[in-house]
Structures are given as structure tokens and as C-alpha cells.
Design an enzyme around this catalytic site. Structure first.
Site, PDB file in Angstrom:
ATOM      1  CB  SER A  98      -0.948   0.013   1.202  1.00 17.97           C
ATOM      2  OG  SER A  98      -2.069  -0.799   0.961  1.00 17.97           O
ATOM      3  CE  LYS A 127      -4.456   2.197  -0.977  1.00 16.79           C
ATOM      4  NZ  LYS A 127      -3.886   0.860  -0.750  1.00 16.79           N
ATOM      5  CB  SER A 177      -4.771   2.119   3.324  1.00 20.65           C
ATOM      6  OG  SER A 177      -3.868   1.543   2.399  1.00 20.65           O
ATOM      7  CE  LYS A 223      -1.515   4.094   2.570  1.00 19.14           C
ATOM      8  NZ  LYS A 223      -1.619   2.916   3.465  1.00 19.14           N
TER       9      LYS A 223
END
Length: 351
Positions: A24, A27, A89, A190
């Protein structure tokens, strides 16, 4: 990977160029590209994107992954989609952004790769906007650190979203999935995890009086990820003395230009250079300048062409990007012929 945000100086690295699945953390590239489009006026934060059946099935509630639970066929603003991508997310949010901007995930991934190359990601390849597993998608700790630094530097007005505690959408309240927020001053960015690559995170902190950007990846559990990040940040924040070495615009050294109108170009830091030395060990300092020779014209002021490498007791502790101070155009025929004869006689020797 651990670097100083202001200078880009690398304070610590281990396997920083090993290719890994971004999970993720991909992203971040989607967010950076979207914010860049907003900045350029090609997109508005109030513009809306439709949640397609693909976005809903692949990234929404039916997929049982991280999601903002957007309803099929609903229209969601770019701002809300960005908040979801950062805080929750949301896979459905990133797919909706990709489809709304480029028409499909594949087309958007092409834009991600083009954009990544433009901002200096040299060892990354994205195939989707969310980080869902794909054997063709990869990045490195170094590229993730540079991507985080880009976001913090270029979009300071939007960066506080990364530290938001929660985001509520359509009556559904979800806390920030970055469980490291607030620990050792961390205010972003993140997390990411998959069964095949383990747990990773890109973080930033102002602990110790300067902003640091760190990346860890490949940890077996979320707790190991937390422990490793705490160690890395604590070490970076407490183990160095900051020494102003070169003020903004100071020529630090020179690089030879093969066939240029002049034989050398001055090298400067991005905004001055601070050197971080291990505490109580200032006598260990040694440094050199490295670059890929031969350097060919034209050279443009601001081109990143070299590194100032700092060593302590023969161990490299810092690497600072250096930039061309002036433009260097191609030299005349006589100059190019002279350099060619020099190379034939002696090989390329930077001087």
C-alpha cells in the site's frame, strides 16, 4: 533507509536499492501524482469521480481489503478520495482516482511511471494505483524515501492530512491505519503489508530538531515494524551533531566537463550543506566528491550531477546530492578536439 529531509543527506542505508513490492505504500505515488495534477490546474479537489463496478468489486467492500466503503455508482470528490487513500488506505479510492484521471488503472500506472521518472524514482515500476499484489510492480526503500521527501517538500499545505487521526465517510468512522503516528514524533506517511513481502512503512518525524524520512520493509509482523522504526528514528535523532559546513550557494568542489565551453562546473548543495557527525567524534571527518565521468555538455544549473560523501573512520555516514552551479554549453571544435586527444592519450581522468 534514513535521510535528512532538508538536504537529502543519507544518514543510514541497508539494502536500500533492493527491489521489493511496495504494497500500500504505492498509494504515495498515486497521491503525489494526483496532487501534482491539482497544482497544475488539470484537476480540482472539488471534482468528483464515479465509483465504478471495478473500483467497488476490486477495492471496495466486496474485496474485504482496506476500503472507504464507497457505494457503487456514487460520486466522490477528489479531496475525499485523497483523504481515504492516505488515512484509510482505501483501495476503492485509489482505483476511482485512477479511472477518473486516466480512464483505467493501466493507463494511470503509465502516468505513475512517467511521473516517478520525472521526480527521480530510478528503480520503481508501478502497475496499479493501490499497491495490490502484482509480480511486475516493484520499488526500493531509496525510492520510497525520495517519494516521501517530494510529497513533504512540494505539498506542505496537504501534508497534515497524513497525521489525521481518523476519517469518516458515509457514516463509517475509520482510524488512520498508520499505527506509528505520534510515536517518536512521527507525523506520516504510509504503512503497507502483504503476505508475500511482510510489513513496511514510510515515516517522517521532526524528532531531534530536524525532519527525518525513514523507510523499513520486509518485517515479519507489525510489531517488528514498529520496533525497527523506533530504533531507526531514535538513533537518527540522538546520535548526530549538526555542523553547518557550506552556506547556500557556496562552491563545494568542481566536476570536469568533457568538451564543454569551460573545463569544469562548480558544485553546490540544494540550500547549503550541513554535515551530521557522530556525537563526540569530530576528528573522524573525511570526505570526497563522486560523479559519473565523463560529464558531457550541455550542463544546466540545478542539474544533480555529483555527491559529497562523508566518512567517519572509513565508514560512510552521509551522502549529499550536489548540483551544477552554472550552465555549461558545448565547446568549440578546438576545445572538443583537445579533450578528445587528451582522452586518447591518457584515458578519462577527472581533473
Amino acid at each position: 533507509m534514513l535521510l535528512d529531509h532538508q538536504s537529502g543527506a543519507v544518514l543510514y542505508q541497508h539494502n536500500a536499492d533492493e527491489r521489493v513490492e511496495p504494497a500500500s505504500m504505492a498509494k504515495l505515488a498515486t497521491v503525489a501524482l494526483t496532487l501534482d495534477l491539482v497544482r497544475r490546474g488539470a484537476l480540482g479537489l472539488d471534482d468528483t469521480m464515479v465509483i465504478s463496478e471495478h473500483a467497488w468489486r476490486t477495492g471496495g467492500a466486496p474485496a474485504r481489503g482496506t476500503t472507504m466503503f464507497a457505494e457503487l455508482g456514487s460520486e466522490v470528490s477528489v479531496d475525499d478520495l485523497l483523504h481515504s487513500a492516505i488515512i484509510q488506505s482505501g483501495n476503492d479510492a485509489t482505483i476511482a482516482l485512477a479511472e477518473g484521471i486516466a480512464g483505467s488503472e493501466t493507463a494511470f500506472a503509465g502516468l505513475m511511471n512517467q511521473f516517478g521518472a520525472e521526480i527521480g524514482l530510478t528503480n520503481s515500476h508501478f502497475t496499479n494505483p493501490s499497491g495490490l499484489p502484482d509480480p511486475e510492480m516493484y520499488t526500493t526503500a531509496r525510492d520510497l524515501a525520495y517519494l516521501a521527501r517530494y510529497i513533504i517538500r512540494e505539498f506542505p499545505e496537504y501534508y497534515p492530512v497524513f497525521s489525521a487521526e481518523a476519517f469518516e465517510w458515509n457514516g463509517i468512522f475509520q482510524r488512520n491505519r498508520n499505527d506509528l503516528l505520534g510515536q517518536v514524533g512521527i507525523d506520516g506517511l504510509k504503512t503497507g503489508s502483504t503476505g508475500s513481502v511482510g510489513n513496511g512503512v514510510v515515516v517522517s518525524t521532526t524528532e531531534g530538531g530536524r525532519r527525518l524520512v525513514g523507510v523499513v520493509h520486509g518485517l515479519a509482523t507489525a510489531q517488528q515494524r514498529t520496533d525497527e522504526v523506533r530504533r531507526l528514528i531514535t538513533w537518527g535523532a540522538t546520535s548526530f551533531d549538526r555542523i553547518p559546513a557550506f552556506s547556500d550557494g557556496t562552491i563545494i568542489g568542481h566536476a570536469s566537463v568533457y568538451g564543454g565551453a569551460v573545463s569544469q562546473v562548480g558544485l553546490v548543495g540544494a540550500s547549503g550543506v550541513d554535515i551530521f557527525l557522530p556525537k563526540n567524534n569530530r576528528q573522524c571527518l573525511r570526505g570526497n566528491i563522486s560523479y559519473q565521468a565523463p560529464l558531457l555538455p550541455p550542463v544546466r544549473a540545478g542539474d544533480q550531477i555529483a555527491y559529497l560523501n562523508i566518512f567517519c573512520d572509513d565508514q560512510q555516514i552521509q551522502s549529499v546530492p550536489l548540483y551544477a552551479a552554472t550552465d555549461i554549453e558545448a565547446g568549440g571544435i578546438f576545445r572538443r578536439a583537445t579533450d578528445a586527444l587528451w582522452e586518447l592519450a591518457f584515458g578519462w581522468l577527472p581533473f
